[in-house]
Design a protein around this motif. Structure first.
Motif, PDB file in Angstrom:
ATOM      1  N   GLY A  76      49.231  38.942  37.040  1.00  0.00           N
ATOM      2  CA  GLY A  76      48.871  37.694  37.707  1.00  0.00           C
ATOM      3  C   GLY A  76      49.812  36.564  37.319  1.00  0.00           C
ATOM      4  N   HIS A  91      47.586  30.146  31.233  1.00  0.00           N
ATOM      5  CA  HIS A  91      46.907  31.170  32.022  1.00  0.00           C
ATOM      6  C   HIS A  91      45.746  31.807  31.264  1.00  0.00           C
ATOM      7  N   LEU A 121      37.149  36.991  40.910  1.00  0.00           N
ATOM      8  CA  LEU A 121      38.384  36.856  41.694  1.00  0.00           C
ATOM      9  C   LEU A 121      38.329  35.622  42.585  1.00  0.00           C
ATOM     10  N   VAL A 206      45.956  46.466  41.780  1.00  0.00           N
ATOM     11  CA  VAL A 206      46.698  45.210  41.618  1.00  0.00           C
ATOM     12  C   VAL A 206      48.195  45.436  41.826  1.00  0.00           C
ATOM     13  N   ILE A 210      50.468  43.627  44.730  1.00  0.00           N
ATOM     14  CA  ILE A 210      51.658  42.842  44.418  1.00  0.00           C
ATOM     15  C   ILE A 210      52.894  43.454  45.058  1.00  0.00           C
ATOM     16  N   VAL A 249      46.708  33.038  43.965  1.00  0.00           N
ATOM     17  CA  VAL A 249      46.737  34.499  43.803  1.00  0.00           C
ATOM     18  C   VAL A 249      46.942  34.867  42.341  1.00  0.00           C
ATOM     19  N   SER A 250      47.815  34.112  41.671  1.00  0.00           N
ATOM     20  CA  SER A 250      48.076  34.371  40.250  1.00  0.00           C
ATOM     21  C   SER A 250      46.804  34.216  39.420  1.00  0.00           C
ATOM     22  N   ILE A 253      44.224  37.160  40.160  1.00  0.00           N
ATOM     23  CA  ILE A 253      44.538  38.438  39.531  1.00  0.00           C
ATOM     24  C   ILE A 253      44.277  38.375  38.024  1.00  0.00           C
ATOM     25  N   THR A 254      44.670  37.270  37.396  1.00  0.00           N
ATOM     26  CA  THR A 254      44.406  37.119  35.963  1.00  0.00           C
ATOM     27  C   THR A 254      42.907  37.056  35.693  1.00  0.00           C
TER      28      THR A 254
END
Length: 380
Positions: A76, A91, A121, A206, A210, A249-250, A253-254
């Motif tokens: 992410g 993050h 999410l 994931v 990506i 999006v980052s 995903i994280t």
């Protein structure tokens, strides 16, 4: 005409250069049989490693689960920092937000742990959009300071909602609440194995998302923004949409990685697991693995999980931290582009992938000779 007295022999007299020294890297077209064989071999190796991990003991399997979880979180971060160039230090806040989303929904509202992953999410996606808004005005170190403030403030924000998150005392998810779903076939005593397979499947999903994201038009827009914003804007790229979408999006995903981490650890403590140090750990994993690479997050996650473990056996306390720092500096010195970047550079000396040639729309039409003039009255 050369004579015997000429210091330089003619071309016919020059010794033949061995073919091995003249031969360059092998060129492989994408979609060709050789390319498909390479993909198939890589898939078989990956499948063998995954199956091997599923046969390990509880402790070793738990370590691999942590690698998969951190690989998702680093992947992410790679979307924003690696592909778009938006440096994010905080993050860990998205990682913690995903974890606390799962913890709160499971403990307070009795959700199934698996059902909390989409909720984490979506929540992290929205927060990522909001945090990414400053990226429209600032960049570089100034943007890093904004994400730094977000990461530092997260534990304090969690502490303000003591009735929901447990505050400074943390939150514990009971073992019974983390029971695997009945359809999985795993029992409560096999929870570690269930988490391993769940984390591996989520990691594969994931990586697939990506891969498709980067290979598409939006991926080209992200790379263009990273290289030169002015040129990207002149080419028609919407800078604002690209940056905010990448941060959203980052974060999403994280957040998925954080949700899986809550299921794995079962005990949430914002001051211990989701501080600024966790954000720096994710950034270190990205640098070690390689920015803007598909496999970089996986290699970086393995580094941040196993390097501290093995260095702790050589020393304790500050000594282990020093050994980890030395190992980190050595990796960066040997491979400045990351481990995956360095391996890719070496592989390209042997094999080079090139796009497949485009097929003409009209079958059987011969290619036009560029030096031949069209007949009078003929359209070009």
């Amino acid at each position: 005409m050369s004579t015997d007295l000429d210091p330089t022999p003619s071309a016919a007299q020059e010794p033949a250069t061995p073919a091995s020294t003249r031969r360059g890297p092998k060129v492989v077209e994408r979609g060709s049989r050789a390319h498909l064989v390479m993909i198939g071999a890589s898939a078989l190796v990956a499948l063998a490693v995954i199956v091997w991990g599923g046969q390990l003991g509880t402790f070793e399997q738990g370590q691999l689960t942590r690698v998969a979880v951190f690989a998702i979180a680093i992947a992410g971060l790679n979307v924003a920092t690696g592909y778009v160039g938006l440096l994010s230090v905080g993050h860990s806040a998205f990682f913690g937000l995903g974890a606390y989303t799962t913890g709160v929904l499971v403990v307070r509202y009795e959700w199934s742990p698996l059902a909390t992953i989409p909720a984490a999410l979506l929540l992290c996606l929205v927060v990522g959009f909001l945090v990414g808004l400053p990226a429209l005005r600032i960049r570089g170190l100034y943007l890093a300071m904004v994400t730094l403030a977000f990461g530092v403030a997260f534990p304090e924000i969690i502490g303000q909602f003591e009735g929901l998150t447990g505050g400074s005392e943390g939150m514990t998810i009971r073992r019974q609440q983390l029971r695997p779903p009945e359809w999985s076939g795993f029992t409560l005593g096999e929870r570690a194995e269930w988490l391993y397979w769940l984390s591996v499947v989520m990691l594969l999903l994931v990586m697939l998302v990506i891969h498709n994201l980067v290979k598409g038009r939006y991926g080209m827009a992200m790379i263009a923004v990273r290289e030169n914003e002015i040129a990207a804007s002149a080419s028609g790229v919407n800078i604002a949409v690209t940056k905010t979408a990448a941060f959203g999006v980052s974060g999403a995903i994280t957040g998925v990685g954080g949700s899986l981490f809550a299921m794995y650890i079962g005990s949430l403590f914002a001051e211990g697991s989701f501080t600024l140090l966790a954000g720096i750990t994710l950034l270190i994993g990205l640098v070690i693995g390689g920015e803007a690479t598909r496999m970089g997050p996986l290699v970086g996650a393995a580094a941040v999980v196993f390097l501290p473990y093995y260095t702790s056996e050589l020393g304790s306390g500050q000594g282990a931290a020093v050994l980890f720092a030395i190992a980190l500096i050595a990796v960066i010195f040997v491979a400045p582009a990351g481990v995956v970047g360095g391996i890719t550079k070496l592989v390209r000396r042997v094999v080079v992938l090139v796009p497949a040639p485009r097929v003409s729309a009209q079958r059987g039409s011969a290619p036009r000779d560029p030096g031949r003039r069209p007949k009078k009255g003929a359209t070009g």
